[in-house]
Design a protein around this motif. Structure first.
Motif, PDB file in Angstrom:
ATOM      1  N   GLU A   1       1.277  13.465 -14.021  1.00  0.00           N
ATOM      2  CA  GLU A   1       0.122  14.012 -14.732  1.00  0.00           C
ATOM      3  C   GLU A   1       0.059  15.529 -14.585  1.00  0.00           C
ATOM      4  O   GLU A   1      -0.255  16.241 -15.551  1.00  0.00           O
ATOM      5  N   ALA A   2       0.365  16.010 -13.358  1.00  0.00           N
ATOM      6  CA  ALA A   2       0.371  17.457 -13.158  1.00  0.00           C
ATOM      7  C   ALA A   2       1.455  18.114 -14.009  1.00  0.00           C
ATOM      8  O   ALA A   2       1.239  19.173 -14.612  1.00  0.00           O
TER       9      ALA A   2
ATOM     10  N   LEU B   1       0.836  -1.214   0.000  1.00  0.00           N
ATOM     11  CA  LEU B   1       0.000   0.000   0.000  1.00  0.00           C
ATOM     12  C   LEU B   1       0.865   1.256   0.000  1.00  0.00           C
ATOM     13  O   LEU B   1       0.528   2.254  -0.653  1.00  0.00           O
ATOM     14  N   THR B   2       1.992   1.203   0.731  1.00  0.00           N
ATOM     15  CA  THR B   2       2.897   2.355   0.742  1.00  0.00           C
ATOM     16  C   THR B   2       3.490   2.596  -0.644  1.00  0.00           C
ATOM     17  O   THR B   2       3.521   3.740  -1.135  1.00  0.00           O
ATOM     18  N   LEU B   3       3.959   1.519  -1.272  1.00  0.00           N
ATOM     19  CA  LEU B   3       4.510   1.662  -2.628  1.00  0.00           C
ATOM     20  C   LEU B   3       3.439   2.130  -3.599  1.00  0.00           C
ATOM     21  O   LEU B   3       3.708   2.939  -4.504  1.00  0.00           O
ATOM     22  N   ARG B   4       2.235   1.610  -3.424  1.00  0.00           N
ATOM     23  CA  ARG B   4       1.129   2.042  -4.294  1.00  0.00           C
ATOM     24  C   ARG B   4       0.841   3.524  -4.105  1.00  0.00           C
ATOM     25  O   ARG B   4       0.617   4.258  -5.089  1.00  0.00           O
ATOM     26  N   ALA B   5       0.842   3.979  -2.840  1.00  0.00           N
ATOM     27  CA  ALA B   5       0.605   5.403  -2.580  1.00  0.00           C
ATOM     28  C   ALA B   5       1.699   6.259  -3.204  1.00  0.00           C
ATOM     29  O   ALA B   5       1.431   7.320  -3.795  1.00  0.00           O
TER      30      ALA B   5
ATOM     31  N   GLN C   1       1.163   8.892  -6.087  1.00  0.00           N
ATOM     32  CA  GLN C   1       1.616  10.271  -5.936  1.00  0.00           C
ATOM     33  C   GLN C   1       2.536  10.663  -7.089  1.00  0.00           C
ATOM     34  O   GLN C   1       2.417  11.772  -7.647  1.00  0.00           O
ATOM     35  N   ALA C   2       3.447   9.749  -7.434  1.00  0.00           N
ATOM     36  CA  ALA C   2       4.332  10.029  -8.572  1.00  0.00           C
ATOM     37  C   ALA C   2       3.533  10.165  -9.859  1.00  0.00           C
ATOM     38  O   ALA C   2       3.832  11.014 -10.718  1.00  0.00           O
TER      39      ALA C   2
END
Length: 332
Positions: free
Chosen positions: A211-212, A197-201, A205-206
């Motif tokens: 995308e931003a 879950l941490t890696l997924r978060a 975020q990356a």
């Protein structure tokens, strides 16, 4: 099954076969059976002992187990979606919090298994289960463990793997089953799931940052194109203005040149006229070597007389003859 009594104790050999048995009956535990389905079992065992405990402790053999149309209670595969959604909604990723969510989610349902197959070995009173394969469309389940036949206890490890992949792998929930075979205790280890879950978060975020950044780059490119289009429009307007200014200047120069030509031509005509007026008229020159003129003879013109008009031929008019009896008196 056969028995043989020897000096070393009782020797037992058995070939066990079970087909289509109800797993919920064989593995009943509490109000909800841990496993339901059709169970097949085959085994070959042999052992020698002076007592039941010694006989069981000496058993050697192997076997196979299979279950079809099964339901494994307390292994709801939707637990992965539940905890992932909770994290996306703001749940802090820590081991304690994740473990509570996973515990409740697993207990809320069951894992449907089309078929599960495995093999086991028997030695020194221990049944070692390995290579259990589970066919399920919702999740993957692997099971390894030992059953102590002398104590009737279970020590097993299960790994439930989710179907969704992220952060370079699939989420895993590790579970341990320890204690009495009829009612083992289950311990849930969510450390691997927490790491996932941490890696997924981090990955999300990356991804959001990418995308931003991509959106910012698109906006920069759009602004750049807009400025280029505006600059082109301004250059066209400026070029058109310069063209019109040059055209107006050229026309003005043509008008001024035409006026200058007219003034120059008028001046030239005036100068020519004044020059012609200022020059004296020379006298006529006398003819050389010519005879003096004699008297002029004037011949009167001959006047032609008008001709008389041509008359028609004369007409001979005679008197008409007198009628008979004319000139005599009446009665003669």
């Amino acid at each position: 099954m056969s028995y043989k009594d020897a000096d070393t104790g009782l020797t037992a050999r058995a070939n066990l076969s079970l087909t289509g048995a109800d797993a919920s009956v064989l593995l009943a535990s509490g109000a909800r059976p841990p496993v339901t389905g059709s169970l097949d079992l085959s085994a070959e065992v042999e052992g020698t002992g002076l007592s039941p405990v010694g006989l069981i402790g000496s058993l050697q053999g192997k076997g196979k187990i299979a279950i079809a149309g099964a339901q494994f209670a307390g292994l709801d595969p939707r637990a992965f979606d539940t905890v992932t959604r909770a994290v996306d909604q703001g749940l802090t990723i820590d081991t304690a919090g994740i473990a509570k969510v996973v515990q409740r989610a697993l207990e809320s349902g069951q894992l449907s298994v089309k078929r599960a197959d495995g093999a086991f070995l028997i030695g020194a009173g221990q049944v070692r289960l390995s290579n259990l394969t589970v066919d399920s469309k919702d999740a993957e389940l692997s099971l390894t463990g030992n059953i102590d036949l002398t104590e009737g206890s279970l020590d097993a490890r299960m790994v439930l793997s989710g179907a969704n992949e992220a952060a370079g792998g699939r989420p895993d929930i590790f579970m341990g089953l320890t204690g009495p075979l009829a009612a083992p205790n289950r311990n849930i280890d969510v450390s691997a799931l927490t790491g996932w879950l941490t890696l997924r978060a981090v990955e999300h975020q990356a991804k959001r940052l990418r995308e931003a950044e991509a959106q910012r780059q698109r906006e920069i490119e759009a602004e750049k194109r807009r400025r280029e289009i505006e600059a082109q429009r301004r250059r066209k307007i400026e070029a058109e203005r310069q063209r019109r200014a040059l055209e107006a200047e050229r026309r003005q120069q043509e008008i001024e040149a035409a006026q200058q030509r007219q003034v120059l031509e008028a001046l030239q005509r005036r100068q020519a006229l004044e020059a012609a007026r200022s020059q004296p008229v020379p006298p006529p020159a006398a003819p050389k070597n010519k005879a003096a003129p004699g008297p002029l003879s004037v011949t009167p013109p001959v006047l032609s007389r008008p001709q008389a008009p041509v008359l028609p031929a004369p007409v001979d008019i005679k008197p008409l003859p007198a009628p008979a009896g004319a000139g005599q008196p009446p009665g003669s």
